[in-house]
Scaffold this active site. Structure first.
Site, PDB file in Angstrom:
ATOM      1  N   ASN A 117     -15.138  -8.286   4.882  1.00 38.88           N
ATOM      2  CA  ASN A 117     -14.237  -9.162   4.174  1.00 38.88           C
ATOM      3  C   ASN A 117     -12.830  -9.151   4.640  1.00 38.88           C
ATOM      4  O   ASN A 117     -12.405  -8.192   5.504  1.00 38.88           O
ATOM      5  CB  ASN A 117     -14.219  -8.335   2.566  1.00 38.88           C
ATOM      6  CG  ASN A 117     -13.274  -7.358   2.360  1.00 38.88           C
ATOM      7  OD1 ASN A 117     -12.064  -7.851   2.351  1.00 38.88           O
ATOM      8  ND2 ASN A 117     -13.485  -6.276   2.756  1.00 38.88           N
ATOM      9  N   PHE A 121      -6.143  -8.678  -0.617  1.00 39.47           N
ATOM     10  CA  PHE A 121      -5.607  -8.339  -2.038  1.00 39.47           C
ATOM     11  C   PHE A 121      -5.340  -9.270  -2.864  1.00 39.47           C
ATOM     12  O   PHE A 121      -4.079  -9.414  -3.388  1.00 39.47           O
ATOM     13  CB  PHE A 121      -4.246  -7.326  -1.750  1.00 39.47           C
ATOM     14  CG  PHE A 121      -4.277  -6.185  -1.151  1.00 39.47           C
ATOM     15  CD1 PHE A 121      -5.637  -5.341  -0.895  1.00 39.47           C
ATOM     16  CD2 PHE A 121      -3.101  -5.529  -0.689  1.00 39.47           C
ATOM     17  CE1 PHE A 121      -5.675  -4.169  -0.067  1.00 39.47           C
ATOM     18  CE2 PHE A 121      -3.280  -4.377   0.235  1.00 39.47           C
ATOM     19  CZ  PHE A 121      -4.339  -3.674   0.267  1.00 39.47           C
ATOM     20  N   SER A 182      -6.069  -0.930   4.445  1.00 42.10           N
ATOM     21  CA  SER A 182      -6.616  -2.432   4.389  1.00 42.10           C
ATOM     22  C   SER A 182      -6.275  -2.930   5.724  1.00 42.10           C
ATOM     23  O   SER A 182      -5.107  -3.000   6.056  1.00 42.10           O
ATOM     24  CB  SER A 182      -6.324  -3.129   3.301  1.00 42.10           C
ATOM     25  OG  SER A 182      -6.768  -4.404   3.426  1.00 42.10           O
ATOM     26  N   ASN A 184      -6.372  -6.048   6.057  1.00 40.48           N
ATOM     27  CA  ASN A 184      -6.295  -7.632   5.688  1.00 40.48           C
ATOM     28  C   ASN A 184      -4.890  -7.908   5.262  1.00 40.48           C
ATOM     29  O   ASN A 184      -4.637  -8.973   4.910  1.00 40.48           O
ATOM     30  CB  ASN A 184      -7.494  -8.153   4.683  1.00 40.48           C
ATOM     31  CG  ASN A 184      -8.754  -7.909   5.105  1.00 40.48           C
ATOM     32  OD1 ASN A 184      -9.160  -8.056   6.389  1.00 40.48           O
ATOM     33  ND2 ASN A 184      -9.410  -7.277   4.313  1.00 40.48           N
ATOM     34  N   THR A 185      -3.934  -6.971   5.313  1.00 38.21           N
ATOM     35  CA  THR A 185      -2.534  -7.090   5.029  1.00 38.21           C
ATOM     36  C   THR A 185      -1.791  -6.842   6.379  1.00 38.21           C
ATOM     37  O   THR A 185      -1.938  -5.607   6.772  1.00 38.21           O
ATOM     38  CB  THR A 185      -2.001  -6.403   3.713  1.00 38.21           C
ATOM     39  OG1 THR A 185      -2.644  -6.588   2.609  1.00 38.21           O
ATOM     40  CG2 THR A 185      -0.642  -6.293   3.781  1.00 38.21           C
ATOM     41  N   LYS A 215      -5.810   6.874   0.814  1.00 36.57           N
ATOM     42  CA  LYS A 215      -7.103   6.066   1.178  1.00 36.57           C
ATOM     43  C   LYS A 215      -6.904   5.900   2.612  1.00 36.57           C
ATOM     44  O   LYS A 215      -6.091   5.058   2.840  1.00 36.57           O
ATOM     45  CB  LYS A 215      -7.507   4.913   0.560  1.00 36.57           C
ATOM     46  CG  LYS A 215      -8.663   4.506   0.775  1.00 36.57           C
ATOM     47  CD  LYS A 215      -9.518   3.542  -0.048  1.00 36.57           C
ATOM     48  CE  LYS A 215     -10.718   2.838   0.428  1.00 36.57           C
ATOM     49  NZ  LYS A 215     -11.364   1.999  -0.588  1.00 36.57           N
ATOM     50  N   ASN A 244     -11.614   3.537   4.298  1.00 35.40           N
ATOM     51  CA  ASN A 244     -11.820   2.054   3.909  1.00 35.40           C
ATOM     52  C   ASN A 244     -12.570   1.407   4.946  1.00 35.40           C
ATOM     53  O   ASN A 244     -13.502   1.866   5.625  1.00 35.40           O
ATOM     54  CB  ASN A 244     -10.229   1.487   4.263  1.00 35.40           C
ATOM     55  CG  ASN A 244     -10.030   0.535   3.076  1.00 35.40           C
ATOM     56  OD1 ASN A 244     -10.792  -0.696   3.097  1.00 35.40           O
ATOM     57  ND2 ASN A 244      -8.928   0.472   2.686  1.00 35.40           N
TER      58      ASN A 244
HETATM   59  C1  LIG Z   1     -15.266  -7.304  -0.749  1.00 37.41           C
HETATM   60  C2  LIG Z   1     -14.452  -5.974  -0.618  1.00 37.41           C
HETATM   61  C3  LIG Z   1     -12.990  -6.075  -1.069  1.00 37.41           C
HETATM   62  C4  LIG Z   1     -12.518  -4.693  -0.820  1.00 37.41           C
HETATM   63  N1  LIG Z   1     -11.210  -4.505  -1.517  1.00 37.41           N
HETATM   64  C5  LIG Z   1     -10.710  -3.247  -1.193  1.00 37.41           C
HETATM   65  C6  LIG Z   1      -9.473  -3.130  -1.848  1.00 37.41           C
HETATM   66  O1  LIG Z   1      -9.007  -4.071  -2.657  1.00 37.41           O
HETATM   67  N2  LIG Z   1      -8.813  -2.057  -1.811  1.00 37.41           N
HETATM   68  C7  LIG Z   1      -9.382  -0.850  -1.077  1.00 37.41           C
HETATM   69  O2  LIG Z   1      -8.784   0.420  -0.926  1.00 37.41           O
HETATM   70  N3  LIG Z   1     -10.585  -0.939  -0.370  1.00 37.41           N
HETATM   71  C8  LIG Z   1     -11.272  -2.168  -0.707  1.00 37.41           C
HETATM   72  N4  LIG Z   1     -12.645  -2.407  -0.103  1.00 37.41           N
HETATM   73  C9  LIG Z   1     -13.304  -1.082   0.806  1.00 37.41           C
HETATM   74  C10 LIG Z   1     -13.936  -0.408  -0.284  1.00 37.41           C
HETATM   75  O3  LIG Z   1     -13.330   0.144  -1.148  1.00 37.41           O
HETATM   76  C11 LIG Z   1     -14.701   0.739   0.390  1.00 37.41           C
HETATM   77  O4  LIG Z   1     -13.870   1.826   0.996  1.00 37.41           O
HETATM   78  C12 LIG Z   1     -15.579   0.200   1.851  1.00 37.41           C
HETATM   79  O5  LIG Z   1     -16.244  -1.256   1.466  1.00 37.41           O
HETATM   80  C13 LIG Z   1     -16.638   1.123   2.230  1.00 37.41           C
HETATM   81  O6  LIG Z   1     -17.583   1.336   1.267  1.00 37.41           O
HETATM   82  P1  LIG Z   1     -19.046   0.636   0.995  1.00 37.41           P
HETATM   83  O7  LIG Z   1     -19.323   0.820   2.300  1.00 37.41           O
HETATM   84  O8  LIG Z   1     -19.512   1.369   0.020  1.00 37.41           O
HETATM   85  O9  LIG Z   1     -18.735  -0.763   0.600  1.00 37.41           O
HETATM   86  C14 LIG Z   1     -13.104  -3.569  -0.126  1.00 37.41           C
HETATM   87  C15 LIG Z   1     -14.415  -3.716   0.399  1.00 37.41           C
HETATM   88  C16 LIG Z   1     -15.113  -4.832   0.106  1.00 37.41           C
HETATM   89  C17 LIG Z   1     -16.463  -4.993   0.571  1.00 37.41           C
END
Ligand SMILES: Cc1cc2nc3c(=O)[nH]c(=O)nc-3n(C[C@H](O)[C@H](O)[C@H](O)COP(=O)(O)O)c2cc1C
Length: 299
Positions: A117, A121, A182, A184-185, A215, A244
Site C-alpha cells: 500500500n 495517511f 510509514s 508513504n509520507t 511504531k 510497520n
Molecule cells: C492498507 C494499509 C494501510 C495501512 N495504514 C497504516 C497507517 O495508517 N498507520 C500505521 O501505523 N500503519 C499502517 N499500516 C500498517 C499496519 O498497521 C501493519 O503495521 C502492517 O500492515 C503489518 O501488519 P499485517 O501484516 O498484519 O498487515 C497499513 C497497512 C495496510 C495494509
C-alpha cells in the site's frame, strides 16, 4: 466458516481499495444492526479468562487487536469489535485532513497473502475523528489512536504537528502510538532518530500519563533501531510496536514501485525485529508484534 472465508472470494474479484470500501460500508451500517451484531459476536468473539491480559495498566479481554490503517477514520468501531478484536488501533490520524496519494495505491498479492500500500495517511483529520469518537468513548474494548504527521509539514515543525494531534485526541483514546515508520509520507522515517524520539516522548509526557508507544519500521539498521528504542523508553514510551510495512521488495515476486508490503510476506522480517527487541528489552518494556499474523498459532 468465518465471515472472512465466506466473503473473501467475492471481495477478491474487486479492486483492493473498492473491496476495502465495501467492507467499511458493511462494518459501519450492517454489522452493528442489533440482530446481525449478536450473530457476528456469537461467531467471532471468544471469551476465555486465559486470554485476559493487562498491558501498561490497560485490561484487554484478549491480546489480538487490529493494527492501524484499516479504520483510519474511526467509522467502524462497533462492527470491528464484533469481529472479536481485543482492541482497535485507529488512524493514522493527522492534524489536517488529507486525501492521500493518487489511486491505485493498494495492491493485493493473493498467492502471497500479502498487500502493498501507498495510501499516504488518507484521513479526515484529528478534530473530525475526535468528534466522532466522543460519542463512543470510553468503549467496551481499548481504543488506541495512531498519530501521524501531515505530508506538507516541514521536518522542523514535526514535533508541534504530532503534539496537536495528541491534544485533539487525548480524551478519546486509551493509548497513543507515534507513527514514525510509514514509508508513504516523504522523510517520515528520517524522524526515527534518537534526538527526535527523545523530544517527542518528553513532549508527550508533559501532556498525558496514558500509555504511549512508538511504531517502528522493519527496515532500520539494527544498532540504530536499538538506540532509538532505548531512548524512546528512557523518554517515556510505554512500549514498542514492531513493525510497520517494509520497503524491502525482495519479499514479494512482482512488487510495485512504491508503498510498503504487509501480510505474510512481511512475517519473517517483522519476527526478526521482534526477536532483536526481545533479546534487548524483554522484561524492560512492552513489545507488541504486528506483521503477517494471520492465525491463532502465529499469534
Ligand atoms: C492498507 C494499509 C494501510 C495501512 N495504514 C497504516 C497507517 O495508517 N498507520 C500505521 O501505523 N500503519 C499502517 N499500516 C500498517 C499496519 O498497521 C501493519 O503495521 C502492517 O500492515 C503489518 O501488519 P499485517 O501484516 O498484519 O498487515 C497499513 C497497512 C495496510 C495494509
Amino acid at each position: 466458516m468465518s465471515l472472512y472465508q465466506m466473503l473473501s472470494p467475492y471481495l477478491f474479484k474487486l479492486d483492493s481499495e473498492r473491496a476495502h470500501n465495501l467492507a467499511e460500508w458493511a462494518l459501519k451500517h450492517i454489522v452493528p444492526l442489533p440482530l446481525v451484531q449478536d450473530f457476528v459476536v456469537s461467531q467471532h468473539c471468544v471469551f476465555d479468562e486465559r486470554l485476559n491480559v493487562e498491558v501498561a495498566g490497560i485490561r484487554f479481554y484478549n491480546p489480538v487487536g487490529l493494527a492501524a490503517g484499516f479504520d483510519k477514520n474511526a467509522t467502524m468501531v462497533r462492527g470491528l469489535s464484533a469481529l472479536g478484536f481485543g482492541f482497535l488501533e485507529l488512524g493514522t490520524v493527522t492534524q489536517a485532513p488529507q486525501i492521500g496519494n493518487a489511486k491505485p495505491r493498494l495492491f493485493r498479492y493473493e498467492e502471497e497473502k500479502s498487500l502493498q500500500n501507498a495510501m499516504g495517511f488518507n484521513n479526515q483529520g484529528s478534530l473530525e475523528i475526535a468528534k466522532r469518537l466522543k460519542n463512543l468513548y470510553p468503549y467496551s474494548i481499548p481504543l488506541g489512536i495512531n498519530v501521524g504527521k501531515n505530508k506538507n509539514i516541514m521536518q522542523s515543525d514535526s514535533l508541534k504537528n504530532y503534539e496537536n494531534v495528541l491534544l485533539d485526541c487525548l480524551e478519546v483514546g486509551d493509548y497513543f502510538v507515534f507513527n514514525l515508520s510509514s514509508p508513504n509520507t516523504p522523510k517520515l522515517r528520517d524522524l526515527q532518530n534518537v534526538t527526535f524520539v527523545q523530544e517527542l516522548f518528553k513532549m508527550a509526557r508533559t501532556r498525558t500519563q496514558k500509555p504511549l508507544f512508538l511504531k517502528i519500521s522493519p527496515d532500520m539498521d539494527k544498532d540504530e533501531m536499538l538506540k532509538v528504542v532505548e531512548m524512546s523508553i528512557k523518554s517515556g514510551a510505554s512500549g514498542i510496536i514492531a513493525t510497520n510495512t517494509t520497503i524491502d521488495y525482495s519479499v514479494v515476486q512482482n512488487p510495485k514501485e512504491s508503498g510498503g508490503v504487509s501480510g505474510e510476506a512481511l512475517r519473517e522480517k517483522s519476527k526478526a525485529v521482534l526477536k532483536i527487541l526481545s533479546e534487548a528489552f524483554f522484561g524492560k518494556t512492552t513489545l507488541i508484534s504486528v506483521g503477517g499474523i494471520s492465525n491463532a498459532l502465529e499469534a
